[in-house]
Design an enzyme around this catalytic site. Sequence first.
Site, PDB file in Angstrom:
ATOM      1  CE1 TYR A 207       1.459   9.127   0.695  1.00  0.00           C
ATOM      2  CE2 TYR A 207       3.121  10.650  -0.174  1.00  0.00           C
ATOM      3  CZ  TYR A 207       2.835   9.441   0.594  1.00  0.00           C
ATOM      4  OH  TYR A 207       3.795   9.017   1.682  1.00  0.00           O
ATOM      5  CE  LYS A 211       1.510   9.817   4.539  1.00  0.00           C
ATOM      6  NZ  LYS A 211       1.167   9.071   5.651  1.00  0.00           N
ATOM      7  CB  THR A 244       7.371  -0.348   2.492  1.00  0.00           C
ATOM      8  OG1 THR A 244       6.847   0.943   2.045  1.00  0.00           O
ATOM      9  CG2 THR A 244       8.380  -0.199   3.723  1.00  0.00           C
TER      10      THR A 244
END
Length: 326
Positions: A207, A211, A244
């Site tokens: 991850y 990014k 979220t």
Amino acid sequence: MLSAIRSHLLPLFKLYLLGLKVLLVQLVSRPFRLPVMPRQDGKVAIVTGGGRGIGYEVVRHMARLGAHVIIGGRDEHEGLAAVRRICEEYKEAKVEFKKLDLASLQSVHQFVQSFKERHLPLNILVNNAGVMLVPEGHTKDGFEQHFGVNYLGHFLLTWLLLETLKDSGKSGQFSRVVNVSSSAHRIGKIRLNDLNSYQCYSSHAAYCHSKLAQLLFSSHLHQEMQHGGFPVSSCAVDPGMVDTALYRHLWTPLRLAQRTIAHLLLRTPAEGAATVLYAALSPALEGECGGGYWANGCREMTTALTSEPQLQLSLWQTSLQLVGLQ
């Protein structure tokens, strides 16, 4: 054996330590409040992952300002439901959903082809969709999921739409590419010989790497547009830690804790969307003032790695090869 364990645990601890730091900063600082933005009548925007969370709030606000917004997403039910909610709230809203699976290069090509056949301008592209800490797996084209969805799918999407972005911009009204990134890029690495994390897989490391790749691409794209004299700017935005569904793959105890303290420490999707909207719409970021890395309404310095010209160029060229464009 020990080396493999270290390769898995070190990125985990680094990411969670960084997350704790971000939460503490958010606890003592006020979230950025978006100033009143100008009307966007006549402008067309594409927002990936606009069916929920930060993306939904970006689409909702742009539609309220009069922009024609296209949600690009994988979940048709979710996307159409978002369109209905926005149109119920703003009767004059111009919002639509189009299928886009960033885990499939073919889907990206089909989305772009369908868009270009309509001969619409493209003034704003928000690369927002993403995955986080998903189990080890690969996209339909064989790429590691974080790298393939968060970075490579958006790379191809942007590249294929670049001529339209160039044609749609003009002096004083540049087209804008906004890449929604994360502070996690600060602990990411780019191994050009192992972009798919085959050597040792860690979802936490993958991850972060994806990014960082986003930031390198965003910066290099902005420089390419400047050097070519094209009316297009590119920037990256860190929305902060936002409440979220992105965190559903957290380590179980942390996920349970996140649900408990979300309203205290995490930003709301609307608060997370504020800096994304500022980067996409603010007159203050017009032309050469665009670009850079933004967090909580301010331009921020980031790691030296994101500014390495050779690394940016190497990743750019490798990415073109991976998506079959070179």
